[in-house]
Scaffold this active site. Structure first.
Site, PDB file in Angstrom:
ATOM      1  N   TRP A  74      -9.043 -41.325   8.945  1.00 15.47           N
ATOM      2  CA  TRP A  74      -7.730 -41.927   9.434  1.00 15.47           C
ATOM      3  C   TRP A  74      -8.097 -41.830  10.969  1.00 15.47           C
ATOM      4  CZ3 TRP A  74      -3.527 -40.868  12.755  1.00 15.47           C
ATOM      5  CH2 TRP A  74      -2.601 -41.623  12.370  1.00 15.47           C
ATOM      6  N   ASN A 100     -11.935 -33.118  10.814  1.00 12.77           N
ATOM      7  CA  ASN A 100     -10.643 -33.518  10.487  1.00 12.77           C
ATOM      8  C   ASN A 100      -9.937 -32.965  11.485  1.00 12.77           C
ATOM      9  OD1 ASN A 100      -8.300 -32.416   7.992  1.00 12.77           O
ATOM     10  ND2 ASN A 100      -8.160 -34.094   9.644  1.00 12.77           N
ATOM     11  N   GLY A 101      -9.208 -33.786  12.639  1.00 12.59           N
ATOM     12  CA  GLY A 101      -8.314 -33.177  13.578  1.00 12.59           C
ATOM     13  C   GLY A 101      -8.521 -33.936  15.007  1.00 12.59           C
ATOM     14  N   GLU A 486      15.873 -42.830   2.943  1.00 15.11           N
ATOM     15  CA  GLU A 486      14.526 -42.559   2.136  1.00 15.11           C
ATOM     16  C   GLU A 486      14.161 -43.896   1.484  1.00 15.11           C
ATOM     17  OE1 GLU A 486      12.590 -40.812   2.127  1.00 15.11           O
ATOM     18  OE2 GLU A 486      11.333 -40.795  -0.112  1.00 15.11           O
ATOM     19  N   LYS A 490      10.672 -45.602   2.204  1.00 11.37           N
ATOM     20  CA  LYS A 490       9.792 -46.134   0.913  1.00 11.37           C
ATOM     21  C   LYS A 490       9.348 -47.547   1.188  1.00 11.37           C
ATOM     22  CE  LYS A 490       8.582 -43.351  -0.295  1.00 11.37           C
ATOM     23  NZ  LYS A 490       8.698 -41.786   0.175  1.00 11.37           N
TER      24      LYS A 490
END
Ligand code: G6P
Length: 613
Positions: A74, A100-101, A486, A490
């Site tokens: 990502w 990762n980070g 929410e 979504k």
């Protein structure tokens, strides 16, 4: 954010890593790559796009290796591209790394390395870290890689979970963690490393969760764990309580719809062993053991992000109503950077599906330093937030893989409702009649969810009708206001349609200007204290020719006449109605997303576990 996998042992590493990357794709899917080592020779393959594209690239290639590392990305530093994909190789080509980070001070380190003549092939902070490690090793009389890594990590700020392989040490993976998760699976003469247990589960159930500031030196038949100060630590081995079937699609087209349909059983699992409506009891050891602190709290702060934050908003209404304790709900990302007032003994409820969200984790660490009592409501067993909490309750929803959170949300609401009831009962702020009534209502929830899901096809038809809308408005009041938020979240996540959630009455202060005959407005208009009020709000939209889709209570004969489309749900006490009203909204986003041909399990730009701030 970003998924990492590693393997060392007698098996072929590539198939293990590839399968693992597919399981971790929910953590990011901008690019992926593997570094495979055979007889001390490193081969690195990487590709922009999803793991399937890497797989295709490697058809017919020599992937023979018994050790390897793999990454699904990502993007943070540098656009999604082949050259920014991990693994990265060091200047000498001897080392490969996945990460990762975020290394926050990478720019400073990069400058130093550029001055020394280093060049870079990517825009990433990760490549900087790797060359920094190699440089330290070179200047340290070519001492051990482990030592160089330790020195480097003392200089870097930010978050990381890294895996390193070295051509000169062809059976070893060196790993380190701070802020991003790492699990090591212990097999017979083999080890597996991953961001979560899903790539490991089919090979072994024995795992070690690596803690912050720990390094692991992993060989096929040896696992050495050390802290950053070079002291050896005895690995604490735990047994995974997870079945392989839980992380597979089981005949559904997507994880998201599988997880939506799992909710009758996940809510049941959450209630099981805790709620006994006949006996009038709720058993929650984390609450019982800390009941004095909880019931006497002068206020409760709830810290979370995303969908979990919405669960926190519902909890604010429930806890204030039942326990008469003031509640503040905070975005973790805001809380951690302002100067919040947290005193010794303050109660903080942390809500997180993954238990790894970086902002939530750091906010909690900060509150803990100030002496707050942390109660974690977490889905992922053994995750970082679960481990730093003083006490807590798992949601028991099982692994949630679809990027959009569904079953974890209803699990969170179930746990929060039980917790509030338990505290209220102990505090004496609820009548026995109301307490027993709500216990019975909660017990009936799985069956009611089941009956809603039986009519999923009705929602699919509504979705088909509105799939080309460019905006949506979601309105609710009281307990259903956070559900409106929410529902909008979504839809945005899964269909890329712009949507806003609002308290229904507040729409007169702005959003009503958006209403015309093209705007679908979703009302959560179940029978509750606010019903008459929300009917008036529906009239106001109707008068302006907006299209009304309403979620209503069975038998309501007023709202259907005001709605262009409506969906009925079984009657429920307003306090726990959100567990039901959210289900049709989850279905709506799923069906709109799939009707638009979107890969709903991996919507663009999102990741399930946000381990960077
Ligand atoms: C991401 C996910 C959301 C989730 C949020 C918080 O944005 O896509 O579904 O609600 O993170 O994550 P957590 O794991 O802490 O609940």
């Amino acid at each position: 954010m970003c998924g990492i996998v590693g393997y060392t042992g007698p098996r072929q590493a590539y198939p293990v890593i590839l399968k693992g990357l597919k399981r971790l794709e929910y953590r990011g899917y901008d690019s992926s790559g593997v570094a495979l080592m055979n007889g001390g020779k490193l081969k690195v393959f990487k590709k922009k796009g999803k793991v399937a594209e890497l797989e295709e690239l490697l058809i017919g290639k020599d992937v023979e290796a018994n050790i390897g590392i793999g990454h699904t990305r990502w993007a943070t530093h540098g656009e999604p591209s082949d050259r920014n994909a991990h693994p990265h190789s060091s200047a000498s080509g001897r080392l490969a790394i996945i990460h990762n980070g975020i290394i926050e001070n990478y720019a400073q380190i990069k400058k130093e390395l550029l001055n020394k003549g280093y060049t870079f092939t990517s825009d990433t902070d990760t490549e900087v870290l790797l060359n920094f490690i190699e440089d330290i090793q070179k200047n340290n009389n070519n001492g051990s890689l482990e030592e160089a890594l330790r020195i480097a990590l003392k200089r870097v700020s930010g978050a990381y979970c890294i895996l390193l392989v070295d051509q000169n040490d062809p059976h070893t993976i060196i790993a380190a963690r701070k802020g991003s998760p790492l699990v090591i699976g212990i097999g017979k003469g083999e080890h597996f490393l991953a961001s979560d247990a899903s790539p490991i589960i089919e090979y072994t159930k024995e795992v070690v969760y690596v803690n912050d500031y720990e390094l692991a030196i992993v060989k096929p038949d040896e696992l050495i764990l050390k802290n950053i100060g070079n002291e050896t630590i005895t690995p604490y081995i735990t047994k995974l309580d997870m079945e392989l079937a839980a992380i597979e699609k089981g005949g559904y087209d997507h994880f998201m719809i599988k997880e939506i349909f799992e909710q009758p059983s996940t809510i049941y699992d959450c209630l099981r062993g805790r709620l006994d409506a006949a006996a009038g009891t709720i058993t929650m050891s984390g609450v019982e053991e800390n009941i004095e602190q909880l019931k006497n709290a002068s206020r409760i702060m709830i810290i979370a992000c995303g969908t979990s934050w919405h669960a926190g908003l519902v909890a604010e209404y429930i806890i204030e109503e039942l326990c008469r304790i003031p509640v503040e709900v905070e975005y973790a990302s805001e809380f951690r950077y302002r100067n919040p007032i947290v005193n010794k003994g303050d109660v903080i409820i942390a809500i997180s599906q993954s238990g790894e969200t970086a902002d939530t984790l750091v906010a909690l660490e900060k509150a803990k330093e100030n002496g707050a009592f942390i109660f974690g409501i977490v889905n992922a067993v053994g995750s970082s937030i679960a481990r730093i909490s003083h006490a807590g309750a798992y949601t028991h929803a099982g692994p949630e893989i679809g990027v959009a959170s569904t079953k974890a949300f209803t699990g969170q609401l179930t746990v929060l409702s039980m917790m509030a009831l338990k505290i209220a009962k102990e505090k004496g702020s609820i009548s026995n009649e109301r307490y027993l009534g709500l216990l019975n209502e909660l017990q009936d929830i799985p069956e009611k969810v089941e009956s809603i899901l039986k009519n999923a096809e009705d929602i699919r038809k509504i979705a088909e009708h509105y799939k080309d809308a460019s905006d949506f408005l979601f309105l609710g009041r009281g307990y259903n206001f956070p559900v409106a938020l929410e529902g909008a979240l979504k839809l945005k996540e899964i269909s890329y349609i712009h949507a806003e959630g609002y308290p229904a009455a507040e729409m007169k202060h702005g959003p009503i200007a958006l209403v015309d005959e093209t705007l679908p407005v979703v009302f959560i208009a179940t029978k509750d204290l606010y019903h008459e009020k929300i009917v008036s709000n529906m009239q106001e939209i109707k008068a302006r020719k907006g299209k009304i889709i309403s979620i209503i209570t069975e038998g309501d004969d007023v709202t259907p006449g005001l709605s262009d489309h409506y969906f009925e749900i079984p009657p429920a006490d307003e306090l726990i109605a959100p567990i039901l009203t959210v289900i049709p909204l989850q279905l709506l986003s799923y069906y709109v997303g799939t009707a638009k041909g979107i890969d709903v399990d991996k919507p663009r730009n999102l990741a399930k576990s946000v381990t960077v701030e």
